[in-house]
Scaffold this motif. Sequence first.
Motif, PDB file in Angstrom:
ATOM      1  N   ARG A  52     -11.380   0.668  -5.133  1.00 13.89           N
ATOM      2  CA  ARG A  52     -10.461   1.611  -5.768  1.00 13.89           C
ATOM      3  C   ARG A  52      -9.909   2.631  -4.776  1.00 13.89           C
ATOM      4  O   ARG A  52      -8.767   3.063  -4.898  1.00 13.89           O
ATOM      5  CB  ARG A  52     -11.158   2.341  -6.913  1.00 13.89           C
ATOM      6  CG  ARG A  52     -11.520   1.461  -8.065  1.00 13.89           C
ATOM      7  CD  ARG A  52     -10.332   0.974  -8.813  1.00 13.89           C
ATOM      8  NE  ARG A  52      -9.729   2.079  -9.533  1.00 13.89           N
ATOM      9  CZ  ARG A  52      -8.619   1.970 -10.225  1.00 13.89           C
ATOM     10  NH1 ARG A  52      -7.986   0.821 -10.290  1.00 13.89           N
ATOM     11  NH2 ARG A  52      -8.124   2.993 -10.860  1.00 13.89           N
ATOM     12  N   LEU A  53     -10.702   3.042  -3.815  1.00 18.93           N
ATOM     13  CA  LEU A  53     -10.275   4.079  -2.871  1.00 18.93           C
ATOM     14  C   LEU A  53      -9.462   3.545  -1.703  1.00 18.93           C
ATOM     15  O   LEU A  53      -8.640   4.266  -1.140  1.00 18.93           O
ATOM     16  CB  LEU A  53     -11.491   4.831  -2.330  1.00 18.93           C
ATOM     17  CG  LEU A  53     -12.220   5.725  -3.310  1.00 18.93           C
ATOM     18  CD1 LEU A  53     -13.439   6.346  -2.636  1.00 18.93           C
ATOM     19  CD2 LEU A  53     -11.305   6.811  -3.834  1.00 18.93           C
ATOM     20  N   LEU A  58      -5.529   4.069   2.729  1.00 18.68           N
ATOM     21  CA  LEU A  58      -4.581   3.420   3.635  1.00 18.68           C
ATOM     22  C   LEU A  58      -3.160   3.932   3.422  1.00 18.68           C
ATOM     23  O   LEU A  58      -2.405   4.075   4.389  1.00 18.68           O
ATOM     24  CB  LEU A  58      -4.644   1.903   3.462  1.00 18.68           C
ATOM     25  CG  LEU A  58      -5.952   1.261   3.936  1.00 18.68           C
ATOM     26  CD1 LEU A  58      -5.924  -0.236   3.688  1.00 18.68           C
ATOM     27  CD2 LEU A  58      -6.220   1.551   5.389  1.00 18.68           C
ATOM     28  N   ALA A  59      -2.802   4.229   2.182  1.00 19.32           N
ATOM     29  CA  ALA A  59      -1.479   4.800   1.921  1.00 19.32           C
ATOM     30  C   ALA A  59      -1.360   6.174   2.580  1.00 19.32           C
ATOM     31  O   ALA A  59      -0.279   6.565   3.022  1.00 19.32           O
ATOM     32  CB  ALA A  59      -1.234   4.899   0.425  1.00 19.32           C
ATOM     33  N   GLY A  60      -2.467   6.894   2.661  1.00 18.17           N
ATOM     34  CA  GLY A  60      -2.470   8.196   3.330  1.00 18.17           C
ATOM     35  C   GLY A  60      -2.166   8.086   4.815  1.00 18.17           C
ATOM     36  O   GLY A  60      -1.705   9.036   5.436  1.00 18.17           O
ATOM     37  N   ASP A  66       1.922  -1.625  -1.180  1.00 17.62           N
ATOM     38  CA  ASP A  66       1.716  -3.063  -1.390  1.00 17.62           C
ATOM     39  C   ASP A  66       0.970  -3.715  -0.226  1.00 17.62           C
ATOM     40  O   ASP A  66       0.348  -4.744  -0.386  1.00 17.62           O
ATOM     41  CB  ASP A  66       3.030  -3.782  -1.661  1.00 17.62           C
ATOM     42  CG  ASP A  66       4.009  -3.661  -0.503  1.00 17.62           C
ATOM     43  OD1 ASP A  66       3.863  -2.752   0.321  1.00 17.62           O
ATOM     44  OD2 ASP A  66       4.935  -4.491  -0.459  1.00 17.62           O
ATOM     45  N   ARG A  67       0.997  -3.103   0.959  1.00  9.62           N
ATOM     46  CA  ARG A  67       0.255  -3.647   2.099  1.00  9.62           C
ATOM     47  C   ARG A  67      -1.158  -3.077   2.153  1.00  9.62           C
ATOM     48  O   ARG A  67      -2.029  -3.624   2.799  1.00  9.62           O
ATOM     49  CB  ARG A  67       0.956  -3.307   3.405  1.00  9.62           C
ATOM     50  CG  ARG A  67       2.260  -4.061   3.531  1.00  9.62           C
ATOM     51  CD  ARG A  67       2.770  -4.041   4.920  1.00  9.62           C
ATOM     52  NE  ARG A  67       1.773  -4.562   5.836  1.00  9.62           N
ATOM     53  CZ  ARG A  67       1.744  -4.231   7.117  1.00  9.62           C
ATOM     54  NH1 ARG A  67       2.617  -3.417   7.624  1.00  9.62           N
ATOM     55  NH2 ARG A  67       0.819  -4.752   7.909  1.00  9.62           N
TER      56      ARG A  67
END
Length: 68
Positions: A52-53, A58-60, A66-67
């Motif tokens: 979940r994290l 990774l977006a941070g 999506d990757r």
Amino acid sequence: MAGGAARVRRTGDGAAAASGRAFAAIRRGAVAEHRIWMVRSYALIFAAVTFRLRPAVLAGFGLPFDRA
């Protein structure tokens, strides 16, 4: 269900099953078996937390969601 959500669901189901087996073992007085099932439950619970994290972390770092 999306891929990540399905993975968390399956992991959660496994953790619930492992916790149930641990509870049954301790009720029977099988402490060593209970300990083994609780370690499995703990590992599955934190695997679900990691699943979940991971996208948020990774977006941070600037990766597209999506990757991640």
